[in-house]
Write a protein that holds these residues in place. Structure first.
Motif, PDB file in Angstrom:
ATOM      1  N   LEU A   1      43.090   7.948  20.457  1.00 56.81           N
ATOM      2  CA  LEU A   1      42.643   7.105  21.569  1.00 56.81           C
ATOM      3  C   LEU A   1      43.687   6.033  21.847  1.00 56.81           C
ATOM      4  N   GLU A   2      43.990   5.822  23.121  1.00 54.84           N
ATOM      5  CA  GLU A   2      44.927   4.769  23.519  1.00 54.84           C
ATOM      6  C   GLU A   2      44.209   3.704  24.331  1.00 54.84           C
ATOM      7  N   LEU A   3      44.433   2.434  23.969  1.00 59.81           N
ATOM      8  CA  LEU A   3      43.892   1.311  24.728  1.00 59.81           C
ATOM      9  C   LEU A   3      45.056   0.560  25.358  1.00 59.81           C
ATOM     10  N   LYS A   4      45.063   0.500  26.686  1.00 55.62           N
ATOM     11  CA  LYS A   4      46.206  -0.050  27.418  1.00 55.62           C
ATOM     12  C   LYS A   4      45.897  -1.422  28.003  1.00 55.62           C
ATOM     13  N   ALA A   5      46.930  -2.241  28.111  1.00 57.67           N
ATOM     14  CA  ALA A   5      46.805  -3.568  28.725  1.00 57.67           C
ATOM     15  C   ALA A   5      46.300  -3.415  30.158  1.00 57.67           C
ATOM     16  N   GLY A   6      45.371  -4.298  30.541  1.00 56.45           N
ATOM     17  CA  GLY A   6      44.866  -4.286  31.912  1.00 56.45           C
ATOM     18  C   GLY A   6      44.039  -3.064  32.259  1.00 56.45           C
ATOM     19  N   GLN A   7      43.375  -2.489  31.254  1.00 57.02           N
ATOM     20  CA  GLN A   7      42.571  -1.283  31.499  1.00 57.02           C
ATOM     21  C   GLN A   7      41.262  -1.354  30.707  1.00 57.02           C
ATOM     22  N   ILE A   8      40.172  -0.947  31.371  1.00 57.05           N
ATOM     23  CA  ILE A   8      38.890  -0.797  30.660  1.00 57.05           C
ATOM     24  C   ILE A   8      38.716   0.684  30.340  1.00 57.05           C
ATOM     25  N   THR A   9      38.632   0.983  29.045  1.00 61.51           N
ATOM     26  CA  THR A   9      38.396   2.350  28.593  1.00 61.51           C
ATOM     27  C   THR A   9      36.916   2.476  28.231  1.00 61.51           C
ATOM     28  N   GLY A  10      36.189   3.311  28.959  1.00 56.40           N
ATOM     29  CA  GLY A  10      34.759   3.489  28.718  1.00 56.40           C
ATOM     30  C   GLY A  10      34.514   4.598  27.710  1.00 56.40           C
ATOM     31  N   LEU A  11      33.590   4.357  26.794  1.00 58.21           N
ATOM     32  CA  LEU A  11      33.214   5.378  25.813  1.00 58.21           C
ATOM     33  C   LEU A  11      31.722   5.668  25.978  1.00 58.21           C
ATOM     34  N   ALA A  12      31.422   6.847  26.539  1.00 56.22           N
ATOM     35  CA  ALA A  12      30.028   7.240  26.773  1.00 56.22           C
ATOM     36  C   ALA A  12      29.560   8.145  25.639  1.00 56.22           C
ATOM     37  N   GLY A  13      28.247   8.275  25.499  1.00 62.23           N
ATOM     38  CA  GLY A  13      27.701   9.176  24.490  1.00 62.23           C
ATOM     39  C   GLY A  13      26.292   8.769  24.129  1.00 62.23           C
ATOM     40  N   VAL A  14      25.523   9.738  23.644  1.00 67.16           N
ATOM     41  CA  VAL A  14      24.182   9.443  23.141  1.00 67.16           C
ATOM     42  C   VAL A  14      24.334   8.721  21.809  1.00 67.16           C
ATOM     43  N   SER A  15      23.469   7.745  21.541  1.00 63.29           N
ATOM     44  CA  SER A  15      23.537   6.957  20.309  1.00 63.29           C
ATOM     45  C   SER A  15      23.645   7.852  19.080  1.00 63.29           C
ATOM     46  N   GLY A  16      24.480   7.439  18.111  1.00 65.33           N
ATOM     47  CA  GLY A  16      24.567   8.158  16.842  1.00 65.33           C
ATOM     48  C   GLY A  16      25.543   9.307  16.832  1.00 65.33           C
ATOM     49  N   ASN A  17      26.529   9.296  17.734  1.00 66.91           N
ATOM     50  CA  ASN A  17      27.492  10.399  17.782  1.00 66.91           C
ATOM     51  C   ASN A  17      28.894   9.997  17.325  1.00 66.91           C
ATOM     52  N   GLY A  18      28.976   8.882  16.604  1.00 66.28           N
ATOM     53  CA  GLY A  18      30.262   8.445  16.064  1.00 66.28           C
ATOM     54  C   GLY A  18      30.797   7.181  16.698  1.00 66.28           C
ATOM     55  N   GLN A  19      30.071   6.648  17.712  1.00 70.21           N
ATOM     56  CA  GLN A  19      30.554   5.425  18.369  1.00 70.21           C
ATOM     57  C   GLN A  19      30.633   4.261  17.385  1.00 70.21           C
ATOM     58  N   ALA A  20      29.632   4.162  16.489  1.00 74.74           N
ATOM     59  CA  ALA A  20      29.612   3.056  15.519  1.00 74.74           C
ATOM     60  C   ALA A  20      30.820   3.147  14.590  1.00 74.74           C
ATOM     61  N   ALA A  21      31.163   4.370  14.153  1.00 79.97           N
ATOM     62  CA  ALA A  21      32.321   4.563  13.266  1.00 79.97           C
ATOM     63  C   ALA A  21      33.609   4.156  13.976  1.00 79.97           C
ATOM     64  N   LEU A  22      33.715   4.501  15.265  1.00 80.93           N
ATOM     65  CA  LEU A  22      34.915   4.146  16.036  1.00 80.93           C
ATOM     66  C   LEU A  22      35.006   2.627  16.195  1.00 80.93           C
ATOM     67  N   ALA A  23      33.874   1.985  16.484  1.00 85.68           N
ATOM     68  CA  ALA A  23      33.852   0.525  16.645  1.00 85.68           C
ATOM     69  C   ALA A  23      34.278  -0.169  15.349  1.00 85.68           C
ATOM     70  N   GLU A  24      33.840   0.358  14.206  1.00 89.23           N
ATOM     71  CA  GLU A  24      34.203  -0.243  12.916  1.00 89.23           C
ATOM     72  C   GLU A  24      35.702  -0.126  12.646  1.00 89.23           C
ATOM     73  N   ILE A  25      36.294   1.012  13.032  1.00 86.65           N
ATOM     74  CA  ILE A  25      37.745   1.195  12.852  1.00 86.65           C
ATOM     75  C   ILE A  25      38.508   0.193  13.721  1.00 86.65           C
ATOM     76  N   VAL A  26      38.133   0.104  15.004  1.00 86.62           N
ATOM     77  CA  VAL A  26      38.837  -0.793  15.932  1.00 86.62           C
ATOM     78  C   VAL A  26      38.696  -2.248  15.485  1.00 86.62           C
ATOM     79  N   GLY A  27      37.492  -2.636  15.021  1.00 89.58           N
ATOM     80  CA  GLY A  27      37.226  -4.027  14.652  1.00 89.58           C
ATOM     81  C   GLY A  27      37.655  -4.402  13.243  1.00 89.58           C
ATOM     82  N   GLY A  28      38.208  -3.455  12.486  1.00 92.48           N
ATOM     83  CA  GLY A  28      38.688  -3.768  11.138  1.00 92.48           C
ATOM     84  C   GLY A  28      37.629  -3.727  10.064  1.00 92.48           C
TER      85      GLY A  28
END
Length: 511
Positions: free
Chosen positions: A282-309
């Protein structure tokens, strides 16, 4: 829509219900009627009094004044069993099911012993209700293995099994894909055709327009409007809710800048029934909103934990401005300009019994407000006062305990804490969940402003309208897998729904 006529029997009457909590008047002489086969939408901002009113109907609260009639009979106040016995059922936003039991066992739980009178009779009744209402779910399936949409069917079956003739649905589509929402609406239309009556509580006005016959709008505990759905539109309903015109912000198309953060082939372990990340890039670019869609419980929490340290990958790498990150932690993330609006503002974003000043400096007190272990409380208070003023946090003052604030005002304080540091990467995890239309517009406009200043924003949301309205590019997560990036406007909600359900990941052309 059921189009229950004015001549239909009144099945529920709330008559001049009033309820105060200290100085706060939660309900002020609220009256509402519901007819046989009718769907009435109950609308209002957070704190408008919807939940209090439903808790009075269900006997969880005692009204200070007024009364409830069900099928012409007065309902004894403060008695949840009386409401159930009178034929009132409720399907909560957060399901109350036992994952280790079967569908049939969950439905019978609390109504009769699991080994009491013939399970065969119970099974036959459940199968008949499934057939009549189009609620396809196997009686012997373990609830823990069901999809979110199937669990919701079980909750509805549970209410129907108890002979509910009036159904209260609280934010019923909050965790559903568009296809699951359509299936639910088909069920509700069948149910009203069979004479069931419903109160539908939702923030999603397009759904209200699609399913409700009539809308009752509360503001500050009072009924401020009652309209037939065919005679109104979303804009008029939103204006009634907030007391003025309101339009949700939309991000204008902009050319993004450099990649500020990159996850390269990141994987994490599975957690119980929840999937880990499966080689996510996944790439996060300056001046861009990257949307992450999905039904709850499909790995979004794991991704958020990685990004947030908060977690480390078992394989793959994290890069910030082209350099591989080592020693990743929440403190390191903050120091490197990565800020987070957490998913749960109550438990992850704030400490309930701390005041606003203490909560405002929670993440930056070491670096910004203390020297040699001594806190500069004057500076901390001035910082909190600045957030309260700049982000329109409605509260008595910075010494107020944060648990006394509404969800919207709590979120504004967290938003101010996050954005005031001028972060380069912003993780916004469900930033408007449970907020009313006014607070949603405010939070979203702040995220767009941060993007326009050059921040890279990762927006994680289960609300497709929000994802499609704000995101410059959209990814979908399903079972820990990440879809390709879709530019804004190139995918319909239905197409994204197929990715959310995992169907497109298996397709040979989805490489």
């Amino acid at each position: 829509m059921s189009h229950a006529g004015d001549g239909a029997e009144v099945v529920l009457r709330l008559d001049r219900i009033s309820k105060s909590f200290g100085a706060l008047k939660a309900n002020d002489a609220v009256s509402l009627t519901l007819r046989r086969g009718e769907v009435v939408a109950l609308l209002g901002e957070n704190g408008a009094g919807k939940t209090t009113l439903m808790n009075i109907l269900f006997g969880h609260y005692l009204a200070d004044d007024g009364g409830v009639e069900v099928f012409g009979q007065p309902l004894p106040p403060g008695n949840p069993r009386a409401a159930l016995a009178a034929g009132v059922g409720m399907v909560h936003q957060h399901f109350t099911l036992a994952g280790n039991l079967t569908v049939l066992e969950n439905i019978r739980l609390g109504t009769e012993g699991l080994w009491s009178r013939g399970a065969a009779d119970a099974r036959a009744k459940v199968e008949r209700l499934s057939r009549d209402f189009g609620l396809a779910v196997h009686p012997d399936a373990k609830v823990g293995r069901l999809t979110v949409g199937e669990r919701q069917r079980v909750e509805i079956l549970k209410a129907l099994y108890r002979d509910a003739r009036i159904l209260i649905l609280d934010e019923p589509t909050a965790v559903l894909t568009p296809q699951e929402s359509e299936a639910l609406f088909a069920t509700l239309r069948k149910a009203t055709a069979l004479g069931l009556s419903m109160i539908f509580i939702s923030h999603k006005l397009h759904e209200v327009m699609a399913i409700a016959d009539r809308c009752v709008v509360l503001r500050h505990g009072r009924v401020v409007g009652e309209v037939d759905t065919h005679a109104t539109d979303k804009g008029a309903l939103a204006a009634l809710m907030v007391g003025g015109e309101l339009s949700l912000p939309r991000a204008e198309v902009r050319v993004p800048g450099a990649v500020l953060m990159r996850l390269d082939g990141v994987s994490t372990p599975n957690r119980g029934a929840g999937p880990g990340l499966k080689a996510v890039t996944l790439e996060l670019k300056a001046g861009q909103i990257t949307g992450l869609a999905g039904v709850s419980g499909n790995g979004q929490a794991a991704l958020a934990e990685i990004v947030g340290g908060l977690a480390l990958p078992v394989s793959g790498s994290i890069m910030l401005k082209g350099e591989v990150v080592t020693g990743w932690s929440p403190g390191a993330a903050l120091a490197k300009g990565v800020a987070r609006i957490p998913e749960d503002r109550h438990h992850q974003g704030s400490i309930a019994d701390f005041d606003l000043t203490e909560n405002a400096v929670l993440e930056g007190y070491r670096s910004r407000f203390s020297r040699r272990g001594w806190m500069n409380w004057r500076a901390a208070r001035a910082f909190a006062e600045g957030i309260i003023k700049d982000y329109d946090v409605r509260c008595p003052g910075p010494e107020t305990r944060i648990r006394l604030l509404s969800g919207g005002n709590m979120q504004k304080l967290i938003l101010g804490r996050v954005l005031s540091a001028g972060p380069e990467v912003i993780l916004a995890n469900q930033p408007v969940r449970g907020l009313d239309v006014g607070a949603i517009a405010y939070v979203q406009s702040q995220l767009i402003a941060a993007r326009d200043r050059g921040a890279a924003v990762l927006l994680i949301s289960e609300d497709l309208d929000e994802i499609m309205g704000l995101s410059d590019v959209i990814h979908v997560m399903s079972q820990g897998r990440l879809s390709p990036a879709f530019a804004r406007g190139t995918m319909t909600a239905a197409e994204l729904g197929l990715w959310m359900a995992g169907q497109k990941f298996e397709a040979p052309d989805a490489a």
